[in-house]
Design a protein around this motif. Structure first.
Motif, short mmCIF file in Angstrom:
data_model
loop_
_atom_site.label_atom_id
_atom_site.label_comp_id
_atom_site.label_asym_id
_atom_site.label_seq_id
_atom_site.Cartn_x
_atom_site.Cartn_y
_atom_site.Cartn_z
N LEU A 44 0.83 -1.21 0.00
CA LEU A 44 0.00 0.00 0.00
C LEU A 44 0.86 1.26 0.00
CD1 LEU A 44 -2.85 -1.13 2.40
CD2 LEU A 44 -2.91 -0.96 -0.10
N LEU A 47 2.14 1.52 -3.75
CA LEU A 47 1.12 1.81 -4.76
C LEU A 47 0.34 3.08 -4.49
CD1 LEU A 47 -0.12 -1.84 -5.16
CD2 LEU A 47 1.11 -0.50 -6.89
N LEU A 48 0.02 3.33 -3.22
CA LEU A 48 -0.87 4.44 -2.89
C LEU A 48 -0.26 5.50 -1.98
CD1 LEU A 48 -4.06 2.25 -2.31
CD2 LEU A 48 -3.49 3.59 -4.36
N ARG A 57 6.38 5.40 -1.99
CA ARG A 57 5.47 5.32 -3.14
C ARG A 57 6.27 5.34 -4.44
NH1 ARG A 57 0.41 9.19 -4.70
NH2 ARG A 57 -0.21 7.97 -6.49
N ALA A 82 -8.10 -2.22 -1.88
CA ALA A 82 -7.62 -0.83 -1.95
C ALA A 82 -7.13 -0.49 -3.35
CB ALA A 82 -6.52 -0.60 -0.93
N LEU A 83 -6.42 -1.41 -3.96
CA LEU A 83 -5.87 -1.21 -5.29
C LEU A 83 -6.97 -0.99 -6.33
CD1 LEU A 83 -3.24 -1.44 -7.08
CD2 LEU A 83 -3.73 -3.87 -7.21
N ASP A 86 -9.12 2.45 -5.99
CA ASP A 86 -8.47 3.72 -6.27
C ASP A 86 -8.33 3.92 -7.79
OD1 ASP A 86 -6.18 5.65 -6.71
OD2 ASP A 86 -6.32 5.71 -4.51
N ARG A 88 -6.35 5.64 -9.49
CA ARG A 88 -4.96 5.67 -9.98
C ARG A 88 -4.41 4.28 -10.25
NH1 ARG A 88 -2.63 8.63 -4.91
NH2 ARG A 88 -4.15 7.17 -4.08
N THR A 89 -4.90 3.27 -9.52
CA THR A 89 -4.31 1.93 -9.60
C THR A 89 -5.28 0.87 -10.11
OG1 THR A 89 -4.88 1.60 -7.27
CG2 THR A 89 -2.65 2.38 -7.75
N ARG A 90 -6.52 1.23 -10.31
CA ARG A 90 -7.56 0.26 -10.68
C ARG A 90 -7.22 -0.55 -11.92
NH1 ARG A 90 -12.00 3.67 -10.99
NH2 ARG A 90 -12.10 3.41 -8.73
#
Length: 147
Positions: A44, A47-48, A57, A82-83, A86, A88-90
């Motif tokens: 996390l 990635l976030l 990050r 979570a991925l 979001d 940005r990461t979907r």
């Protein structure tokens, strides 16, 4: 912070699986850059930017996330949730690579948007071959317009 683009984020806590995965990628796809997160919290962060070390990050998101489910701190299901939640990461292709053969785990992962669910082979050669094929497919054959 990682100062270079990363092709793969490997989220894995088992040092033997990390070593074998890195060795396999090094042998068959030597040009790919891999970052390892050894627990869900590190994933996390990478990635976030969440957690204790947001500086970890990744400056550029990876082309592929390979995610174990049974992780310390934050489990793989929560990382996947979570991925995929979001924006940005979907769209990052995410492969769950786990020892869990539980249909409920696979179903939950697919419901959350995982791209592939692979049960880790126990045999050394089969594990290595599975990693090789996953890398070839997701990094070379799969067309992802976001790469």
């Amino acid at each position: 912070m990682v100062d270079r683009a990363v092709d793969i984020l490997l989220v894995e806590d088992d040092p033997n699986d990390v070593e074998l995965t890195l060795r396999t990628f090094g042998k068959f796809m030597a040009t790919n850059r891999i970052e390892v997160a050894r627990d869900g919290a590190e994933a996390l962060e990478c990635l976030l930017g969440l957690g204790d070390n947001p500086a970890r990050r990744l400056p550029i998101l990876p082309k592929l996330v390979m995610l174990d489910l049974k992780l310390p701190k934050v489990n793989g299901i929560e990382v996947l949730r979570a991925l995929k939640a979001d924006a940005r990461t979907r769209a990052i292709p995410t492969v769950v690579l786990t020892s869990s053969k539980e249909d409920c785990d696979a179903a939950e992962c697919y419901n959350l948007g995982v791209n592939s669910y692979v049960v880790k082979p126990v045999d050394f050669d089969q594990f290595s071959e599975a990693i090789r094929q996953l890398g070839l497919y997701w990094l070379l054959l799969n067309h992802n317009p976001l790469k």
